[in-house]
Design a protein around this motif. Sequence first.
Motif, PDB file in Angstrom:
ATOM      1  N   ILE A   1       0.918  -1.045   0.313  1.00  0.00           N
ATOM      2  CA  ILE A   1      -0.118   0.260   0.220  1.00  0.00           C
ATOM      3  C   ILE A   1       0.820   1.355   0.154  1.00  0.00           C
ATOM      4  O   ILE A   1       0.958   2.391  -0.563  1.00  0.00           O
ATOM      5  CB  ILE A   1      -0.727  -0.119   1.415  1.00  0.00           C
ATOM      6  N   GLU A   2       1.714   1.434   0.454  1.00  0.00           N
ATOM      7  CA  GLU A   2       2.732   2.031   0.453  1.00  0.00           C
ATOM      8  C   GLU A   2       3.545   2.636  -0.574  1.00  0.00           C
ATOM      9  O   GLU A   2       3.252   3.255  -0.535  1.00  0.00           O
ATOM     10  CB  GLU A   2       3.893   2.391   1.658  1.00  0.00           C
ATOM     11  N   GLN A   3       3.882   1.617  -1.426  1.00  0.00           N
ATOM     12  CA  GLN A   3       4.738   1.478  -2.489  1.00  0.00           C
ATOM     13  C   GLN A   3       3.883   1.655  -3.666  1.00  0.00           C
ATOM     14  O   GLN A   3       3.943   2.814  -5.023  1.00  0.00           O
ATOM     15  CB  GLN A   3       5.231   0.263  -2.897  1.00  0.00           C
ATOM     16  N   LYS A   4       2.595   1.550  -3.550  1.00  0.00           N
ATOM     17  CA  LYS A   4       1.590   0.774  -4.813  1.00  0.00           C
ATOM     18  C   LYS A   4       0.680   2.007  -4.440  1.00  0.00           C
ATOM     19  O   LYS A   4      -0.362   2.250  -6.149  1.00  0.00           O
ATOM     20  CB  LYS A   4       1.044  -0.396  -5.406  1.00  0.00           C
ATOM     21  N   GLY A   5       0.232   2.242  -3.416  1.00  0.00           N
ATOM     22  CA  GLY A   5      -1.362   2.511  -2.803  1.00  0.00           C
ATOM     23  C   GLY A   5      -2.937   1.587  -2.876  1.00  0.00           C
ATOM     24  O   GLY A   5      -3.786   1.704  -2.851  1.00  0.00           O
ATOM     25  N   TYR A   6      -2.025   0.261  -3.115  1.00  0.00           N
ATOM     26  CA  TYR A   6      -3.062  -0.823  -2.894  1.00  0.00           C
ATOM     27  C   TYR A   6      -2.371  -2.028  -2.946  1.00  0.00           C
ATOM     28  O   TYR A   6      -1.232  -2.155  -3.247  1.00  0.00           O
ATOM     29  CB  TYR A   6      -4.416  -0.597  -4.335  1.00  0.00           C
ATOM     30  N   ALA A   7      -3.143  -2.947  -2.356  1.00  0.00           N
ATOM     31  CA  ALA A   7      -2.774  -3.903  -2.038  1.00  0.00           C
ATOM     32  C   ALA A   7      -3.473  -5.369  -3.117  1.00  0.00           C
ATOM     33  O   ALA A   7      -4.699  -5.163  -2.207  1.00  0.00           O
ATOM     34  CB  ALA A   7      -2.009  -4.623  -0.955  1.00  0.00           C
ATOM     35  N   ARG A   8      -3.182  -6.106  -3.894  1.00  0.00           N
ATOM     36  CA  ARG A   8      -4.003  -7.363  -3.870  1.00  0.00           C
ATOM     37  C   ARG A   8      -3.367  -8.320  -3.791  1.00  0.00           C
ATOM     38  O   ARG A   8      -3.084  -8.805  -3.684  1.00  0.00           O
ATOM     39  CB  ARG A   8      -3.939  -7.118  -5.790  1.00  0.00           C
ATOM     40  N   VAL A   9      -4.340  -9.399  -4.001  1.00  0.00           N
ATOM     41  CA  VAL A   9      -4.475 -10.621  -3.369  1.00  0.00           C
ATOM     42  C   VAL A   9      -3.103 -11.356  -4.756  1.00  0.00           C
ATOM     43  O   VAL A   9      -2.465 -11.844  -3.677  1.00  0.00           O
ATOM     44  CB  VAL A   9      -5.272 -11.525  -2.811  1.00  0.00           C
ATOM     45  N   SER A  10      -2.812 -11.279  -5.414  1.00  0.00           N
ATOM     46  CA  SER A  10      -2.173 -11.687  -6.258  1.00  0.00           C
ATOM     47  C   SER A  10      -0.513 -10.782  -5.931  1.00  0.00           C
ATOM     48  O   SER A  10       0.212 -11.747  -6.175  1.00  0.00           O
ATOM     49  CB  SER A  10      -2.529 -11.450  -7.803  1.00  0.00           C
ATOM     50  N   ASP A  11      -1.070  -9.723  -5.922  1.00  0.00           N
ATOM     51  CA  ASP A  11       0.269  -9.047  -4.917  1.00  0.00           C
ATOM     52  C   ASP A  11       1.276 -10.036  -3.976  1.00  0.00           C
ATOM     53  O   ASP A  11       2.263 -10.025  -3.895  1.00  0.00           O
ATOM     54  CB  ASP A  11       0.357  -7.755  -5.144  1.00  0.00           C
ATOM     55  N   ILE A  12       0.355 -10.191  -2.847  1.00  0.00           N
ATOM     56  CA  ILE A  12       0.555 -10.203  -1.394  1.00  0.00           C
ATOM     57  C   ILE A  12       0.748 -11.936  -2.045  1.00  0.00           C
ATOM     58  O   ILE A  12       1.984 -12.396  -0.930  1.00  0.00           O
ATOM     59  CB  ILE A  12      -0.508 -10.102  -0.673  1.00  0.00           C
ATOM     60  N   ALA A  13       0.547 -12.523  -2.397  1.00  0.00           N
ATOM     61  CA  ALA A  13       0.718 -14.210  -2.556  1.00  0.00           C
ATOM     62  C   ALA A  13       1.999 -14.053  -3.566  1.00  0.00           C
ATOM     63  O   ALA A  13       3.247 -14.894  -2.810  1.00  0.00           O
ATOM     64  CB  ALA A  13       0.177 -14.686  -3.943  1.00  0.00           C
ATOM     65  N   GLU A  14       2.103 -13.186  -4.338  1.00  0.00           N
ATOM     66  CA  GLU A  14       3.661 -12.822  -5.237  1.00  0.00           C
ATOM     67  C   GLU A  14       4.879 -12.850  -4.646  1.00  0.00           C
ATOM     68  O   GLU A  14       6.049 -13.496  -4.173  1.00  0.00           O
ATOM     69  CB  GLU A  14       4.056 -12.545  -6.673  1.00  0.00           C
ATOM     70  N   ALA A  15       4.798 -11.768  -3.598  1.00  0.00           N
ATOM     71  CA  ALA A  15       5.760 -11.444  -2.329  1.00  0.00           C
ATOM     72  C   ALA A  15       6.195 -12.331  -1.067  1.00  0.00           C
ATOM     73  O   ALA A  15       7.685 -12.210  -1.249  1.00  0.00           O
ATOM     74  CB  ALA A  15       4.842 -10.216  -1.670  1.00  0.00           C
ATOM     75  N   LEU A  16       4.938 -13.185  -1.206  1.00  0.00           N
ATOM     76  CA  LEU A  16       4.927 -14.057   0.510  1.00  0.00           C
ATOM     77  C   LEU A  16       5.476 -15.602   0.063  1.00  0.00           C
ATOM     78  O   LEU A  16       5.742 -16.169   0.617  1.00  0.00           O
ATOM     79  CB  LEU A  16       4.277 -13.832   0.871  1.00  0.00           C
ATOM     80  N   SER A  17       5.348 -15.502  -1.838  1.00  0.00           N
ATOM     81  CA  SER A  17       5.119 -16.693  -2.573  1.00  0.00           C
ATOM     82  C   SER A  17       4.595 -18.023  -1.789  1.00  0.00           C
ATOM     83  O   SER A  17       4.803 -19.112  -1.406  1.00  0.00           O
ATOM     84  CB  SER A  17       7.122 -18.286  -2.166  1.00  0.00           C
ATOM     85  N   VAL A  18       3.750 -17.679  -1.663  1.00  0.00           N
ATOM     86  CA  VAL A  18       2.269 -18.425  -1.292  1.00  0.00           C
ATOM     87  C   VAL A  18       1.046 -18.737  -2.573  1.00  0.00           C
ATOM     88  O   VAL A  18       1.110 -17.578  -3.754  1.00  0.00           O
ATOM     89  CB  VAL A  18       1.629 -18.525  -0.344  1.00  0.00           C
TER      90      VAL A  18
END
Length: 140
Positions: free
Chosen positions: A17-34
Amino acid sequence: MPTPSMEDHIEIIYSLIEQKGYARVSDIAEALSVLPSSVTKMVQKLDKDGYLIYERYRGLVLTPQGQKLGKRLVKRHDLLEQFLRLIGVEEERIYNDVEGIEHHLSWNSINRIADLVQVLEENPQLIEKLEKLKNEEKNS
């Protein structure tokens, strides 16, 4: 009290959210490798526990409680990276080392590490001594 997995999700959500202004499930999954399905389950739990508001297909926002915790978790992570860098840990090891220890330290320990970082930064001769010890270790 959030679990380490909850903390990881909140930390990533806050950072996205700080970097992009939003957080999507797909972005979170990619960042956490889940898997995205794992993120969806966790996001639903975080919603239930009051850390964020999640609306299916619409996205999520952190509550004030989630924002406060997210900011604190990011600061903890950054502090530990800074500390390991100051004491001469090899750069390629820092991220994994922080991931391995950040959930196992009390906030009291984190605060003492912050004090130590401040002392090290105010006394560069101490860092020089650490570098000297590190070099002696390599040579022996």
